[in-house]
Enzyme design. Structure first.
Site, mmCIF file in Angstrom:
data_model
loop_
_atom_site.group_PDB
_atom_site.id
_atom_site.type_symbol
_atom_site.label_atom_id
_atom_site.label_comp_id
_atom_site.label_asym_id
_atom_site.label_seq_id
_atom_site.Cartn_x
_atom_site.Cartn_y
_atom_site.Cartn_z
ATOM 1 N N ASP A 32 -7.991 6.497 -7.092
ATOM 2 C CA ASP A 32 -6.564 6.156 -7.126
ATOM 3 C C ASP A 32 -5.849 6.909 -6.007
ATOM 4 O OD1 ASP A 32 -4.557 4.971 -9.616
ATOM 5 O OD2 ASP A 32 -3.647 6.173 -8.013
ATOM 6 N N ILE A 33 -4.927 6.215 -5.347
ATOM 7 C CA ILE A 33 -4.212 6.798 -4.210
ATOM 8 C C ILE A 33 -3.211 7.868 -4.666
ATOM 9 C CG2 ILE A 33 -2.204 5.232 -4.083
ATOM 10 C CD1 ILE A 33 -2.877 4.923 -1.059
ATOM 11 N N ASN A 88 -3.535 -0.392 -18.634
ATOM 12 C CA ASN A 88 -2.121 -0.740 -18.806
ATOM 13 C C ASN A 88 -1.950 -2.253 -18.724
ATOM 14 O OD1 ASN A 88 -1.321 1.988 -18.901
ATOM 15 N ND2 ASN A 88 -1.257 2.111 -16.673
ATOM 16 N N GLN A 95 2.133 -1.530 -16.459
ATOM 17 C CA GLN A 95 1.264 -2.091 -15.422
ATOM 18 C C GLN A 95 2.068 -2.364 -14.153
ATOM 19 O OE1 GLN A 95 -0.859 -5.666 -16.552
ATOM 20 N NE2 GLN A 95 -2.072 -5.680 -14.666
ATOM 21 N N HIS A 101 -7.295 -3.678 -14.181
ATOM 22 C CA HIS A 101 -8.006 -2.469 -13.747
ATOM 23 C C HIS A 101 -8.001 -1.435 -14.849
ATOM 24 C CE1 HIS A 101 -3.747 -2.085 -12.629
ATOM 25 N NE2 HIS A 101 -3.876 -0.795 -12.882
ATOM 26 N N HIS A 103 -8.247 2.613 -15.566
ATOM 27 C CA HIS A 103 -8.153 3.947 -14.985
ATOM 28 C C HIS A 103 -9.193 4.820 -15.687
ATOM 29 C CE1 HIS A 103 -3.884 3.496 -13.353
ATOM 30 N NE2 HIS A 103 -3.932 2.494 -14.215
HETATM 31 P P1 AMP Z 1 -1.026 0.466 -13.083
HETATM 32 O O1 AMP Z 1 0.296 1.173 -13.135
HETATM 33 O O2 AMP Z 1 -1.848 0.608 -14.327
HETATM 34 O O3 AMP Z 1 -0.888 -0.967 -12.630
HETATM 35 O O4 AMP Z 1 -1.874 1.237 -11.987
HETATM 36 C C1 AMP Z 1 -1.858 0.918 -10.636
HETATM 37 C C2 AMP Z 1 -2.530 2.065 -9.936
HETATM 38 O O5 AMP Z 1 -2.907 1.644 -8.628
HETATM 39 C C3 AMP Z 1 -1.645 3.309 -9.759
HETATM 40 O O6 AMP Z 1 -2.266 4.423 -10.402
HETATM 41 C C4 AMP Z 1 -1.565 3.470 -8.250
HETATM 42 O O7 AMP Z 1 -1.542 4.816 -7.851
HETATM 43 C C5 AMP Z 1 -2.809 2.758 -7.791
HETATM 44 N N1 AMP Z 1 -2.760 2.243 -6.428
HETATM 45 C C6 AMP Z 1 -1.799 1.491 -5.866
HETATM 46 N N2 AMP Z 1 -2.118 1.193 -4.599
HETATM 47 C C7 AMP Z 1 -3.330 1.761 -4.355
HETATM 48 C C8 AMP Z 1 -4.178 1.832 -3.224
HETATM 49 N N3 AMP Z 1 -3.878 1.225 -2.080
HETATM 50 N N4 AMP Z 1 -5.337 2.511 -3.338
HETATM 51 C C9 AMP Z 1 -5.666 3.118 -4.486
HETATM 52 N N5 AMP Z 1 -4.906 3.089 -5.598
HETATM 53 C C10 AMP Z 1 -3.743 2.439 -5.518
#
Ligand code: AMP
Length: 115
Positions: A32-33, A88, A95, A101, A103
């Protein structure tokens, strides 16, 4: 909603970079970024499914596969003392990215209940 592309499609197509930690025919896992724990990996199906609310009966083997991958990944990255797996769904579920996805969070003590 299944037709909408997201940033995760760009990660799958390698249009944008990600720290990929696992890949097979059905899924991709990457860091995760914006990590919320020392280990924070996202596990996504290659199939474009917007959210858990959109899954179909035919997706059962894929969903099972994702959980098995998470179990193996957790062992590989040393989460012997436990971990949190989060999925989520939708606005109230928090979400942000509409490509299903999981986590995988670990290497710190995680509180319950979540916020
Ligand atoms: P959600 O809130 O469950 O939809 O989670 C989305 C997740 O994607 C968050 O934890 C973000 O930090 C992660 N995210 C968004 N863009 C990227 C990216 N380019 N690379 C890795 N993780 C990302």
């Amino acid at each position: 909603m299944n037709q909408e592309t997201t940033i995760f499609d760009k990660i799958l197509s390698r249009e944008i970079p990600a720290e990929i930690v696992y890949e097979d025919d059905l899924c991709l896992a990457f860091n995760d970024i914006n990590p919320q724990a020392p280990i924070h990996i996202l596990i996504i199906p290659k199939k474009r499914i917007a959210s858990l609310a959109e899954v179909k009966d035919e997706d059962a083997p894929l969903l099972g596969h994702l959980l098995l991958v998470i179990s193996k990944l957790a062992k590989q990255v040393g989460l012997e003392s436990g971990y949190r797996t989060v999925l989520n769904t939708g606005t109230d579920g928090g979400q942000d990215v509409y490509h299903l996805h999981f986590h995988l969070l670990g290497k710190r003590s995680l509180n319950w209940p979540p916020g």
